[in-house]
Write an enzyme that holds these catalytic residues in place. Structure first.
Site, mmCIF file in Angstrom:
data_model
loop_
_atom_site.group_PDB
_atom_site.id
_atom_site.type_symbol
_atom_site.label_atom_id
_atom_site.label_comp_id
_atom_site.label_asym_id
_atom_site.label_seq_id
_atom_site.Cartn_x
_atom_site.Cartn_y
_atom_site.Cartn_z
ATOM 1 N N GLY A 92 18.674 20.029 17.261
ATOM 2 C CA GLY A 92 19.256 18.740 17.617
ATOM 3 C C GLY A 92 20.120 18.801 18.850
ATOM 4 N N ASP A 129 19.747 21.136 21.451
ATOM 5 C CA ASP A 129 18.875 21.413 22.599
ATOM 6 C C ASP A 129 17.446 21.019 22.237
ATOM 7 O OD1 ASP A 129 17.820 22.279 24.977
ATOM 8 O OD2 ASP A 129 18.125 24.419 24.607
ATOM 9 N N LYS A 130 17.212 19.712 22.212
ATOM 10 C CA LYS A 130 15.920 19.198 21.756
ATOM 11 C C LYS A 130 14.755 19.657 22.625
ATOM 12 C CE LYS A 130 17.674 14.901 19.662
ATOM 13 N NZ LYS A 130 17.061 15.014 18.333
ATOM 14 N N ASN A 147 23.811 9.906 13.459
ATOM 15 C CA ASN A 147 22.778 9.751 14.480
ATOM 16 C C ASN A 147 21.527 9.135 13.871
ATOM 17 O OD1 ASN A 147 20.118 11.536 14.751
ATOM 18 N ND2 ASN A 147 21.599 12.753 13.558
ATOM 19 N N ARG A 148 20.865 8.348 14.677
ATOM 20 C CA ARG A 148 19.535 7.840 14.340
ATOM 21 C C ARG A 148 18.647 7.984 15.588
ATOM 22 N NH1 ARG A 148 22.675 2.898 13.763
ATOM 23 N NH2 ARG A 148 22.507 1.579 15.621
ATOM 24 N N GLY A 174 15.881 9.683 16.211
ATOM 25 C CA GLY A 174 14.456 9.432 16.034
ATOM 26 C C GLY A 174 13.553 10.391 16.784
ATOM 27 N N PHE A 175 13.919 11.677 16.777
ATOM 28 C CA PHE A 175 13.081 12.701 17.423
ATOM 29 C C PHE A 175 12.772 12.341 18.883
ATOM 30 C CE2 PHE A 175 10.792 14.465 13.355
ATOM 31 C CZ PHE A 175 11.976 15.056 12.948
ATOM 32 N N ASN A 232 11.941 24.147 16.406
ATOM 33 C CA ASN A 232 11.928 23.214 15.284
ATOM 34 C C ASN A 232 10.914 22.119 15.611
ATOM 35 O OD1 ASN A 232 12.796 20.664 13.880
ATOM 36 N ND2 ASN A 232 14.349 22.006 13.009
ATOM 37 N N ASN A 274 10.280 20.822 10.171
ATOM 38 C CA ASN A 274 11.336 19.847 9.862
ATOM 39 C C ASN A 274 10.731 18.616 9.194
ATOM 40 O OD1 ASN A 274 13.543 18.187 9.747
ATOM 41 N ND2 ASN A 274 13.895 18.078 11.950
ATOM 42 N N SER A 306 14.416 14.905 8.469
ATOM 43 C CA SER A 306 15.166 13.901 9.224
ATOM 44 C C SER A 306 15.042 12.546 8.538
ATOM 45 C CB SER A 306 14.625 13.783 10.647
ATOM 46 O OG SER A 306 15.175 12.648 11.288
ATOM 47 N N ASN A 332 15.443 9.785 10.089
ATOM 48 C CA ASN A 332 15.279 8.793 11.158
ATOM 49 C C ASN A 332 13.835 8.566 11.596
ATOM 50 O OD1 ASN A 332 18.129 8.419 11.317
ATOM 51 N ND2 ASN A 332 18.262 10.353 12.427
ATOM 52 N N THR A 333 12.891 9.233 10.938
ATOM 53 C CA THR A 333 11.470 8.952 11.123
ATOM 54 C C THR A 333 10.954 8.405 9.805
ATOM 55 O OG1 THR A 333 11.179 10.689 12.783
ATOM 56 C CG2 THR A 333 9.200 9.930 11.631
ATOM 57 N N LYS A 342 12.986 23.263 6.751
ATOM 58 C CA LYS A 342 14.308 22.632 6.714
ATOM 59 C C LYS A 342 14.264 21.422 5.807
ATOM 60 C CE LYS A 342 18.135 21.132 9.651
ATOM 61 N NZ LYS A 342 18.666 21.145 11.021
ATOM 62 N N ASN A 357 19.687 19.346 6.308
ATOM 63 C CA ASN A 357 19.772 18.383 7.405
ATOM 64 C C ASN A 357 20.915 17.397 7.144
ATOM 65 O OD1 ASN A 357 18.962 16.744 9.674
ATOM 66 N ND2 ASN A 357 16.859 17.438 9.379
ATOM 67 N N TYR A 408 26.394 22.571 14.516
ATOM 68 C CA TYR A 408 26.205 21.745 15.714
ATOM 69 C C TYR A 408 27.342 20.743 15.833
ATOM 70 C CZ TYR A 408 24.155 17.949 18.624
ATOM 71 O OH TYR A 408 23.935 16.959 19.545
#
Length: 334
Positions: free
Chosen positions: A60, A62-63, A108-109, A111-112, A137, A168, A171, A173-174, A212, A241, A313
């Site tokens: 998250g 360093d995407k 956070n949202r 969303g990848f 990830n 992963n 999350s 947010n997806t 995860k 997560n 993080y």
């Protein structure tokens, strides 16, 4: 107050996502702390990897795999880049990242949001001969018609360039992603992923594969996941997560925003879940504890709950990059 503490304080005056972008840009120019060398006795073996220390950077931050070496230099024993999806995607509408300063938390949202596998892999390839444990990830695109195919593509393409790969499925947010944690869906996903992993191992050499999970699991779900990951020979479990829960005691004015909550408020819940997975799995596989770690005492609590290593993080947002060395010093003193 040192230079990096001042920079962290200045960044908090910016909108959260802007501050993060500025941080990445600064790290890319070489602006970042340089930690003291790890001692040989700090090293641990985890899933076939030799970690110079047990403190990792969670996915998250360093995407797009832009600054893994800067974060290794800051003292992390391993860095997990991503989440990356096969195709680039913009993520959810802004604003989508919120600091809850009073709670030492973030919602956070995102969303990848990421640049996609092509750029991600090219950046990892460019650091191929540098030292350090850098994991990838991987996730699925929001509009994917076949999410399992997305995970398989991610695994195949990062294999040669990552020290390990994390699946992963946790999350919030997806839409629908966490449904992959149910027994039948997880068996299907991991069944296909691990068949590919075996083929990749035969052709290109071994890479550990991690999973995860979310903190929002009940006892039956913990047991089902534990049985499934053992049966599918997953190498390690990352717990956990962000949470969709909102504790009553939250004070931040944006506490009602949708998304995953991380930081201090998720510490107790994620640590309790870690202990449950340790009870269910025993020594079947290593566990990586994530959620609310902001001090050496927090890290030690994760280890006592069953973690073989930890990741953090959110605490960096409030404590700055010097936190890693503080935790390592605290653990040594303890």
């Amino acid at each position: 107050m040192d230079l990096y503490a001042k920079a962290t304080e200045a960044l908090r005056a910016l909108p959260a996502e802007t501050a993060h972008q500025v941080t990445i840009a600064g790290l890319k120019t070489g602006f970042g702390p340089k930690a003291k060398p790890d001692r040989p006795e700090d090293a641990v073996q985890l899933a076939g990897l030799t970690l110079p220390n047990r403190i990792g950077l969670a996915a998250g931050f360093d995407k797009n795999a832009e600054v893994p070496d800067a974060m290794l230099a800051a003292g992390f024993g391993f860095v997990e880049c991503g989440t990356v999806t096969p195709r680039p995607q913009a993520g959810n509408p802004k604003p989508r990242l919120f600091r809850l300063v009073e709670d030492q938390a973030v919602i956070n949202r995102m969303g990848f949001n990421n640049d996609g596998l092509m750029h991600f892999v090219n950046r990892l390839r460019a650091r191929a001969h540098r030292p350090g444990i850098v994991g990838a990830n991987i996730g699925a695109n929001k509009d994917s018609e076949d999410r399992i195919a997305d995970y398989c593509e991610g695994l195949r393409r990062v294999w040669l360039h990552a020290s390990y790969i994390t699946i992963n499925i946790s999350s919030p947010n997806t839409p629908g992603l966490r449904a992959l944690q149910t027994r039948a869906a997880l068996e299907d996903l991991l069944g296909q992923v691990m068949v590919l992993a075996e083929a990749q191992t035969r052709t290109h050499g071994r890479r550990p594969v991690f999973l995860k999970v979310a903190p929002d699991l009940d006892e039956d779900e913990v047991r089902a996941i534990a049985e499934t990951v053992v049966a599918q020979k997953i190498d390690a479990l990352i717990v956990s997560n962000t949470t969709v829960d909102r504790p009553d005691y939250l004070q931040g004015k944006e506490k009602g925003e949708q998304g995953g909550l991380s930081g201090r408020p998720v510490f107790e819940k994620s640590t309790r879940l870690l202990k449950e997975f340790k009870g269910a799995l025993g020594n079947a596989m290593p566990l990586i504890g994530v959620g609310g770690v902001a001090s050496a005492e927090d890290a030690q609590a994760k280890f006592e709950a069953g973690a073989d290593a930890i990741q953090l993080y959110t605490a960096l947002v409030f404590e700055g990059p010097g936190l890693v060395q503080k935790i390592k010093d605290g653990l040594r003193a303890g």
